[in-house]
Design an enzyme around this catalytic site. Structure first.
Site, short mmCIF file in Angstrom:
data_model
loop_
_atom_site.label_atom_id
_atom_site.label_comp_id
_atom_site.label_asym_id
_atom_site.label_seq_id
_atom_site.Cartn_x
_atom_site.Cartn_y
_atom_site.Cartn_z
N TRP A 101 0.81 -1.22 0.00
CA TRP A 101 0.00 0.00 0.00
C TRP A 101 0.84 1.26 0.00
CZ3 TRP A 101 -4.40 -0.71 -2.02
CH2 TRP A 101 -5.03 -1.94 -1.88
N ASP A 171 -1.22 6.31 6.58
CA ASP A 171 -2.35 5.50 6.14
C ASP A 171 -2.64 4.49 7.26
OD1 ASP A 171 -4.05 3.65 5.01
OD2 ASP A 171 -2.86 3.35 3.18
N LYS A 195 -12.29 -1.86 7.35
CA LYS A 195 -11.63 -2.85 8.19
C LYS A 195 -12.08 -2.70 9.64
CE LYS A 195 -8.33 -2.24 4.72
NZ LYS A 195 -8.68 -3.32 3.80
N1 PMP Z 1 -4.26 1.37 2.29
C1 PMP Z 1 -4.35 0.22 2.98
C2 PMP Z 1 -3.42 0.00 4.15
C3 PMP Z 1 -5.29 -0.74 2.62
O1 PMP Z 1 -5.37 -1.88 3.31
C4 PMP Z 1 -6.15 -0.50 1.53
C5 PMP Z 1 -7.23 -1.48 1.11
N2 PMP Z 1 -7.08 -2.78 1.44
C6 PMP Z 1 -6.01 0.71 0.82
C7 PMP Z 1 -5.06 1.62 1.25
C8 PMP Z 1 -6.89 1.03 -0.35
O2 PMP Z 1 -8.13 1.34 0.14
P1 PMP Z 1 -9.39 1.63 -0.79
O3 PMP Z 1 -9.69 0.35 -1.49
O4 PMP Z 1 -10.41 2.03 0.21
O5 PMP Z 1 -9.04 2.74 -1.72
#
Ligand code: PMP
Length: 360
Positions: A101, A171, A195
Protein backbone atom coordinates in the site's frame (compact mmCIF):
# COMPACT_ATOMS: atom_id res chain seq x y z
CA UNK A 1 -25.30 -19.41 10.36
CA UNK A 2 -22.69 -16.69 10.50
CA UNK A 3 -19.12 -17.97 10.12
CA UNK A 4 -15.96 -16.43 11.54
CA UNK A 5 -14.94 -14.21 8.64
CA UNK A 6 -11.23 -13.41 8.34
CA UNK A 7 -11.62 -11.19 5.26
CA UNK A 8 -9.10 -8.33 4.94
CA UNK A 9 -11.74 -5.82 3.93
CA UNK A 10 -14.62 -5.45 3.47
CA UNK A 11 -14.35 -7.25 6.77
CA UNK A 12 -16.49 -8.72 9.50
CA UNK A 13 -18.72 -6.31 11.43
CA UNK A 14 -20.08 -6.72 14.95
CA UNK A 15 -23.29 -8.76 14.81
CA UNK A 16 -25.05 -6.25 17.07
CA UNK A 17 -24.26 -3.47 14.56
CA UNK A 18 -25.74 -5.48 11.70
CA UNK A 19 -28.85 -6.25 13.74
CA UNK A 20 -29.28 -2.60 14.68
CA UNK A 21 -28.93 -1.60 11.01
CA UNK A 22 -31.51 -4.24 10.10
CA UNK A 23 -33.94 -2.84 12.68
CA UNK A 24 -33.38 0.72 11.48
CA UNK A 25 -33.53 -0.06 7.78
CA UNK A 26 -37.21 0.48 6.99
CA UNK A 27 -38.13 3.46 9.09
CA UNK A 28 -36.07 5.95 11.08
CA UNK A 29 -37.44 7.02 14.47
CA UNK A 30 -40.83 8.19 13.28
CA UNK A 31 -39.48 9.97 10.20
CA UNK A 32 -41.63 7.83 7.88
CA UNK A 33 -38.63 6.79 5.78
CA UNK A 34 -35.31 4.99 6.12
CA UNK A 35 -32.27 7.05 7.14
CA UNK A 36 -30.85 6.02 3.75
CA UNK A 37 -33.80 7.69 2.00
CA UNK A 38 -33.64 11.02 3.81
CA UNK A 39 -31.77 14.17 2.75
CA UNK A 40 -28.21 14.46 3.99
CA UNK A 41 -29.09 18.04 4.99
CA UNK A 42 -32.23 17.08 6.89
CA UNK A 43 -32.30 17.13 10.70
CA UNK A 44 -32.32 13.32 10.99
CA UNK A 45 -29.15 12.68 9.05
CA UNK A 46 -27.39 15.81 10.31
CA UNK A 47 -27.85 14.42 13.85
CA UNK A 48 -26.53 11.00 12.82
CA UNK A 49 -23.48 12.62 11.19
CA UNK A 50 -22.70 14.88 14.14
CA UNK A 51 -23.04 12.03 16.63
CA UNK A 52 -20.73 9.80 14.58
CA UNK A 53 -18.10 12.54 14.53
CA UNK A 54 -18.41 13.24 18.26
CA UNK A 55 -18.14 9.52 19.05
CA UNK A 56 -15.15 9.07 16.74
CA UNK A 57 -13.42 12.07 18.35
CA UNK A 58 -14.00 10.47 21.75
CA UNK A 59 -12.90 6.98 20.65
CA UNK A 60 -9.63 8.19 19.10
CA UNK A 61 -9.04 11.17 21.45
CA UNK A 62 -8.79 13.50 18.45
CA UNK A 63 -7.51 16.94 19.55
CA UNK A 64 -9.64 20.03 18.84
CA UNK A 65 -7.15 21.46 16.39
CA UNK A 66 -7.77 18.56 14.01
CA UNK A 67 -10.54 18.50 11.41
CA UNK A 68 -12.32 15.19 10.80
CA UNK A 69 -13.63 14.56 7.29
CA UNK A 70 -15.94 11.78 6.11
CA UNK A 71 -15.37 11.31 2.39
CA UNK A 72 -16.09 8.91 -0.45
CA UNK A 73 -13.39 7.65 -2.79
CA UNK A 74 -11.61 5.23 -0.49
CA UNK A 75 -8.13 5.46 0.94
CA UNK A 76 -6.63 5.42 -2.55
CA UNK A 77 -8.23 8.75 -3.44
CA UNK A 78 -6.79 10.30 -0.26
CA UNK A 79 -3.37 9.03 -1.31
CA UNK A 80 -3.62 11.32 -4.36
CA UNK A 81 -5.31 14.21 -2.52
CA UNK A 82 -2.57 14.54 0.09
CA UNK A 83 -0.11 15.60 -2.62
CA UNK A 84 -2.62 17.99 -4.23
CA UNK A 85 -3.44 19.61 -0.89
CA UNK A 86 -0.20 19.60 1.05
CA UNK A 87 2.67 19.81 -1.47
CA UNK A 88 3.57 22.52 -3.98
CA UNK A 89 4.03 21.46 -7.62
CA UNK A 90 7.31 19.58 -7.93
CA UNK A 91 8.05 19.75 -4.19
CA UNK A 92 9.77 16.72 -2.66
CA UNK A 93 7.70 14.30 -0.58
CA UNK A 94 9.26 11.44 1.43
CA UNK A 95 7.78 7.93 1.46
CA UNK A 96 8.81 5.03 3.65
CA UNK A 97 7.81 1.82 1.87
CA UNK A 98 7.00 -1.20 4.01
CA UNK A 99 4.56 -3.01 1.71
CA UNK A 100 2.10 -2.97 -1.15
CA UNK A 101 0.00 0.00 0.00
CA UNK A 102 2.98 2.30 0.38
CA UNK A 103 3.75 1.58 -3.27
CA UNK A 104 0.17 2.37 -4.24
CA UNK A 105 0.42 5.63 -2.31
CA UNK A 106 3.54 6.71 -4.16
CA UNK A 107 1.99 5.81 -7.52
CA UNK A 108 -0.92 8.15 -6.81
CA UNK A 109 1.29 11.21 -6.23
CA UNK A 110 3.86 10.74 -9.00
CA UNK A 111 2.06 13.11 -11.44
CA UNK A 112 2.15 15.98 -8.93
CA UNK A 113 5.32 15.93 -6.85
CA UNK A 114 8.90 14.72 -6.71
CA UNK A 115 8.91 11.49 -4.74
CA UNK A 116 11.79 10.36 -2.58
CA UNK A 117 11.75 6.82 -1.24
CA UNK A 118 13.40 7.60 2.08
CA UNK A 119 13.53 3.93 3.01
CA UNK A 120 12.17 0.66 1.67
CA UNK A 121 12.15 -2.96 2.75
CA UNK A 122 11.10 -4.16 -0.73
CA UNK A 123 14.44 -5.82 -1.51
CA UNK A 124 13.87 -8.08 1.51
CA UNK A 125 10.31 -8.89 0.45
CA UNK A 126 8.71 -6.38 2.84
CA UNK A 127 9.41 -8.41 5.96
CA UNK A 128 10.54 -5.62 8.29
CA UNK A 129 10.47 -1.89 9.00
CA UNK A 130 13.75 -0.33 7.76
CA UNK A 131 15.84 0.75 10.75
CA UNK A 132 15.37 4.43 11.57
CA UNK A 133 19.05 5.27 11.07
CA UNK A 134 18.86 4.15 7.42
CA UNK A 135 16.07 6.56 6.40
CA UNK A 136 17.26 9.18 3.88
CA UNK A 137 14.97 12.06 4.72
CA UNK A 138 14.60 15.30 2.75
CA UNK A 139 14.98 18.18 5.26
CA UNK A 140 12.42 20.43 3.51
CA UNK A 141 10.03 17.72 2.31
CA UNK A 142 6.34 18.67 2.18
CA UNK A 143 5.56 15.61 4.33
CA UNK A 144 6.68 12.10 5.21
CA UNK A 145 4.26 9.27 4.41
CA UNK A 146 4.09 5.89 6.12
CA UNK A 147 1.63 3.00 6.09
CA UNK A 148 0.97 2.28 9.77
CA UNK A 149 -0.10 -1.29 8.98
CA UNK A 150 0.51 -3.03 5.66
CA UNK A 151 -2.61 -5.12 5.16
CA UNK A 152 -1.16 -7.56 2.61
CA UNK A 153 2.37 -8.04 3.93
CA UNK A 154 1.32 -8.05 7.58
CA UNK A 155 3.92 -5.47 8.60
CA UNK A 156 3.09 -2.86 11.24
CA UNK A 157 4.94 0.06 12.80
CA UNK A 158 5.38 -0.63 16.52
CA UNK A 159 5.92 3.07 17.27
CA UNK A 160 5.49 6.47 15.66
CA UNK A 161 8.59 7.78 13.90
CA UNK A 162 9.79 11.26 14.83
CA UNK A 163 9.91 13.35 11.65
CA UNK A 164 10.74 16.65 13.34
CA UNK A 165 9.07 19.67 11.75
CA UNK A 166 8.08 17.74 8.60
CA UNK A 167 4.45 16.62 9.01
CA UNK A 168 3.92 12.88 9.23
CA UNK A 169 1.05 11.52 7.11
CA UNK A 170 -0.07 7.98 7.84
CA UNK A 171 -2.35 5.50 6.14
CA UNK A 172 -4.14 3.85 9.06
CA UNK A 173 -6.71 2.01 6.92
CA UNK A 174 -6.15 -1.37 8.53
CA UNK A 175 -5.19 -0.44 12.08
CA UNK A 176 -7.17 2.65 13.08
CA UNK A 177 -8.81 2.30 16.51
CA UNK A 178 -6.91 -0.91 17.24
CA UNK A 179 -4.89 0.67 20.07
CA UNK A 180 -4.40 4.12 21.66
CA UNK A 181 -2.50 6.46 19.29
CA UNK A 182 -1.22 9.98 20.00
CA UNK A 183 -2.88 11.80 17.09
CA UNK A 184 -0.94 14.99 17.85
CA UNK A 185 2.20 13.30 16.52
CA UNK A 186 0.66 13.28 13.03
CA UNK A 187 -0.13 15.91 10.44
CA UNK A 188 -2.73 13.73 8.72
CA UNK A 189 -4.21 10.29 9.35
CA UNK A 190 -6.49 8.66 6.80
CA UNK A 191 -8.34 5.36 6.86
CA UNK A 192 -10.84 3.60 4.64
CA UNK A 193 -13.63 2.36 6.90
CA UNK A 194 -13.93 -1.21 5.66
CA UNK A 195 -11.63 -2.85 8.19
CA UNK A 196 -12.07 -1.37 11.64
CA UNK A 197 -14.67 1.39 11.26
CA UNK A 198 -17.61 0.00 9.34
CA UNK A 199 -18.60 -0.83 5.77
CA UNK A 200 -16.68 0.17 2.64
CA UNK A 201 -17.69 3.41 0.96
CA UNK A 202 -16.52 6.02 3.44
CA UNK A 203 -13.06 7.20 4.44
CA UNK A 204 -12.05 9.13 7.53
CA UNK A 205 -9.42 11.86 7.14
CA UNK A 206 -8.05 13.54 10.27
CA UNK A 207 -6.11 16.72 9.46
CA UNK A 208 -4.19 19.12 11.69
CA UNK A 209 -5.96 22.37 10.87
CA UNK A 210 -2.87 24.47 10.14
CA UNK A 211 -2.11 22.16 7.20
CA UNK A 212 -5.41 23.19 5.62
CA UNK A 213 -3.81 26.60 5.02
CA UNK A 214 -1.20 25.17 2.67
CA UNK A 215 -1.59 26.28 -0.94
CA UNK A 216 -0.93 22.85 -2.43
CA UNK A 217 -1.59 22.55 -6.16
CA UNK A 218 -4.23 23.88 -8.54
CA UNK A 219 -7.26 21.66 -7.98
CA UNK A 220 -11.02 21.52 -8.26
CA UNK A 221 -13.03 22.42 -5.17
CA UNK A 222 -14.19 18.82 -4.77
CA UNK A 223 -10.53 17.76 -4.39
CA UNK A 224 -9.85 20.43 -1.77
CA UNK A 225 -9.68 19.35 1.88
CA UNK A 226 -10.14 22.92 3.11
CA UNK A 227 -13.43 23.16 1.21
CA UNK A 228 -14.54 19.78 2.58
CA UNK A 229 -13.72 20.91 6.12
CA UNK A 230 -15.61 24.17 5.64
CA UNK A 231 -18.56 22.31 4.12
CA UNK A 232 -18.54 19.70 6.94
CA UNK A 233 -17.97 16.86 4.45
CA UNK A 234 -21.16 17.79 2.59
CA UNK A 235 -19.78 19.58 -0.47
CA UNK A 236 -21.65 16.94 -2.40
CA UNK A 237 -23.92 14.12 -1.24
CA UNK A 238 -21.92 12.07 1.27
CA UNK A 239 -22.30 8.27 1.60
CA UNK A 240 -25.02 8.58 4.22
CA UNK A 241 -25.67 4.88 4.87
CA UNK A 242 -21.96 4.22 5.36
CA UNK A 243 -21.63 7.22 7.66
CA UNK A 244 -24.55 5.93 9.73
CA UNK A 245 -23.02 2.42 9.86
CA UNK A 246 -19.65 3.87 10.83
CA UNK A 247 -21.40 5.68 13.67
CA UNK A 248 -22.94 2.42 14.91
CA UNK A 249 -19.58 0.65 14.75
CA UNK A 250 -17.81 3.45 16.64
CA UNK A 251 -20.52 3.40 19.32
CA UNK A 252 -20.05 -0.34 19.65
CA UNK A 253 -16.29 0.13 20.15
CA UNK A 254 -16.91 2.74 22.85
CA UNK A 255 -19.37 0.45 24.62
CA UNK A 256 -16.89 -2.42 24.52
CA UNK A 257 -14.30 -0.33 26.38
CA UNK A 258 -12.64 1.77 23.68
CA UNK A 259 -9.21 1.50 22.11
CA UNK A 260 -7.42 0.48 25.31
CA UNK A 261 -9.64 -2.59 25.61
CA UNK A 262 -9.19 -3.41 21.91
CA UNK A 263 -5.41 -3.09 22.26
CA UNK A 264 -5.51 -5.84 24.91
CA UNK A 265 -7.79 -8.06 22.85
CA UNK A 266 -5.75 -7.52 19.68
CA UNK A 267 -2.49 -8.34 21.48
CA UNK A 268 -3.99 -11.59 22.79
CA UNK A 269 -5.52 -12.55 19.43
CA UNK A 270 -2.38 -11.93 17.38
CA UNK A 271 -0.11 -13.58 20.00
CA UNK A 272 -2.23 -16.71 19.87
CA UNK A 273 -1.91 -17.03 16.09
CA UNK A 274 1.80 -16.22 15.88
CA UNK A 275 2.50 -18.71 18.66
CA UNK A 276 0.52 -21.40 16.84
CA UNK A 277 2.52 -20.67 13.67
CA UNK A 278 5.93 -20.46 15.36
CA UNK A 279 5.37 -23.63 17.40
CA UNK A 280 4.26 -25.70 14.40
CA UNK A 281 7.79 -26.89 13.66
CA UNK A 282 7.72 -25.37 10.18
CA UNK A 283 4.31 -26.75 9.16
CA UNK A 284 3.12 -23.11 9.13
CA UNK A 285 5.38 -20.10 8.74
CA UNK A 286 5.21 -16.33 8.93
CA UNK A 287 8.28 -14.58 7.56
CA UNK A 288 7.88 -11.12 9.07
CA UNK A 289 10.47 -9.91 11.57
CA UNK A 290 8.80 -10.42 14.98
CA UNK A 291 9.30 -6.72 15.85
CA UNK A 292 7.19 -5.69 12.84
CA UNK A 293 4.48 -8.35 12.87
CA UNK A 294 1.00 -6.94 12.34
CA UNK A 295 -1.61 -7.33 15.07
CA UNK A 296 -4.36 -7.00 12.43
CA UNK A 297 -3.32 -9.12 9.46
CA UNK A 298 -1.48 -12.40 9.94
CA UNK A 299 -0.20 -13.82 6.66
CA UNK A 300 1.11 -17.36 6.83
CA UNK A 301 2.17 -20.17 4.53
CA UNK A 302 1.79 -23.92 4.74
CA UNK A 303 5.03 -25.86 4.25
CA UNK A 304 3.54 -27.55 1.18
CA UNK A 305 1.40 -25.49 -1.21
CA UNK A 306 -0.48 -28.70 -2.15
CA UNK A 307 -2.12 -28.36 1.26
CA UNK A 308 -3.47 -24.86 0.57
CA UNK A 309 -6.67 -26.05 -1.05
CA UNK A 310 -7.58 -28.67 1.56
CA UNK A 311 -6.76 -26.13 4.30
CA UNK A 312 -9.19 -23.58 2.86
CA UNK A 313 -11.88 -26.19 2.20
CA UNK A 314 -11.68 -27.76 5.64
CA UNK A 315 -11.52 -24.35 7.33
CA UNK A 316 -14.67 -23.23 5.51
CA UNK A 317 -16.41 -26.45 6.51
CA UNK A 318 -15.45 -25.63 10.12
CA UNK A 319 -17.02 -22.16 9.81
CA UNK A 320 -13.77 -20.25 9.24
CA UNK A 321 -13.94 -18.30 5.97
CA UNK A 322 -11.95 -15.84 3.82
CA UNK A 323 -8.52 -17.15 4.82
CA UNK A 324 -7.01 -17.15 1.32
CA UNK A 325 -3.95 -14.91 1.13
CA UNK A 326 -3.71 -11.92 -1.21
CA UNK A 327 -2.80 -12.97 -4.76
CA UNK A 328 0.45 -10.95 -4.52
CA UNK A 329 1.75 -13.24 -1.77
CA UNK A 330 -0.25 -16.47 -1.94
CA UNK A 331 -0.63 -18.63 1.13
CA UNK A 332 -3.10 -17.65 3.83
CA UNK A 333 -4.01 -14.50 5.69
CA UNK A 334 -6.10 -14.13 8.81
CA UNK A 335 -7.38 -10.58 9.27
CA UNK A 336 -8.35 -10.15 12.90
CA UNK A 337 -9.71 -6.64 13.25
CA UNK A 338 -11.56 -5.30 16.28
CA UNK A 339 -14.84 -6.96 15.30
CA UNK A 340 -13.27 -10.43 15.16
CA UNK A 341 -14.09 -11.99 18.54
CA UNK A 342 -11.38 -13.75 20.51
CA UNK A 343 -13.46 -16.92 20.19
CA UNK A 344 -13.01 -16.72 16.40
CA UNK A 345 -9.23 -16.60 16.69
CA UNK A 346 -9.27 -19.40 19.26
CA UNK A 347 -11.33 -21.49 16.83
CA UNK A 348 -8.83 -20.78 14.04
CA UNK A 349 -5.84 -21.67 16.22
CA UNK A 350 -7.52 -24.92 17.26
CA UNK A 351 -8.37 -25.72 13.63
CA UNK A 352 -4.75 -25.08 12.57
CA UNK A 353 -3.52 -27.47 15.25
CA UNK A 354 -6.02 -30.10 14.25
CA UNK A 355 -5.24 -29.71 10.53
CA UNK A 356 -1.55 -30.18 11.26
CA UNK A 357 -2.28 -33.35 13.25
CA UNK A 358 -4.14 -34.78 10.29
CA UNK A 359 -1.81 -33.62 7.51
CA UNK A 360 1.59 -33.25 9.23
N1 PMP B 1 -4.26 1.37 2.29
C1 PMP B 1 -4.35 0.22 2.98
C2 PMP B 1 -3.42 0.00 4.15
C3 PMP B 1 -5.29 -0.74 2.62
O1 PMP B 1 -5.37 -1.88 3.31
C4 PMP B 1 -6.15 -0.50 1.53
C5 PMP B 1 -7.23 -1.48 1.11
N2 PMP B 1 -7.08 -2.78 1.44
C6 PMP B 1 -6.01 0.71 0.82
C7 PMP B 1 -5.06 1.62 1.25
C8 PMP B 1 -6.89 1.03 -0.35
O2 PMP B 1 -8.13 1.34 0.14
P1 PMP B 1 -9.39 1.63 -0.79
O3 PMP B 1 -9.69 0.35 -1.49
O4 PMP B 1 -10.41 2.03 0.21
O5 PMP B 1 -9.04 2.74 -1.72
Amino acid sequence: MRAYNFSAGPATLPESVLRQAQDDMLEWHGAGASIVELSHRGPEFMAVAAEAEADLRQLLSIPYDYAVLFLGGGATTQQALIALNFAAPGQVVDYVLTGHWGKTAIKQVKPYVTTNVAASSEDDGFRAIPTRGSWKMTPDAAYVHITANETIHGVEFADIPDTGSVPLIADFSSSIASEPVDISRFGVIYAGAQKNLGPVGITVVIIRRDLLERAGQPRAEILDYRAHAKGESMLNTPPTWNWYMLGLTVKWMLAEGGVTEFAHRNARKSRLLYTRIDESGGFYRNEVDPSARSRMNVPFFLHDTALDKPFLQEAAAAGLISLKGHRALGGMRASIYNAMPEAGVEALAAFMHDFQQRHG
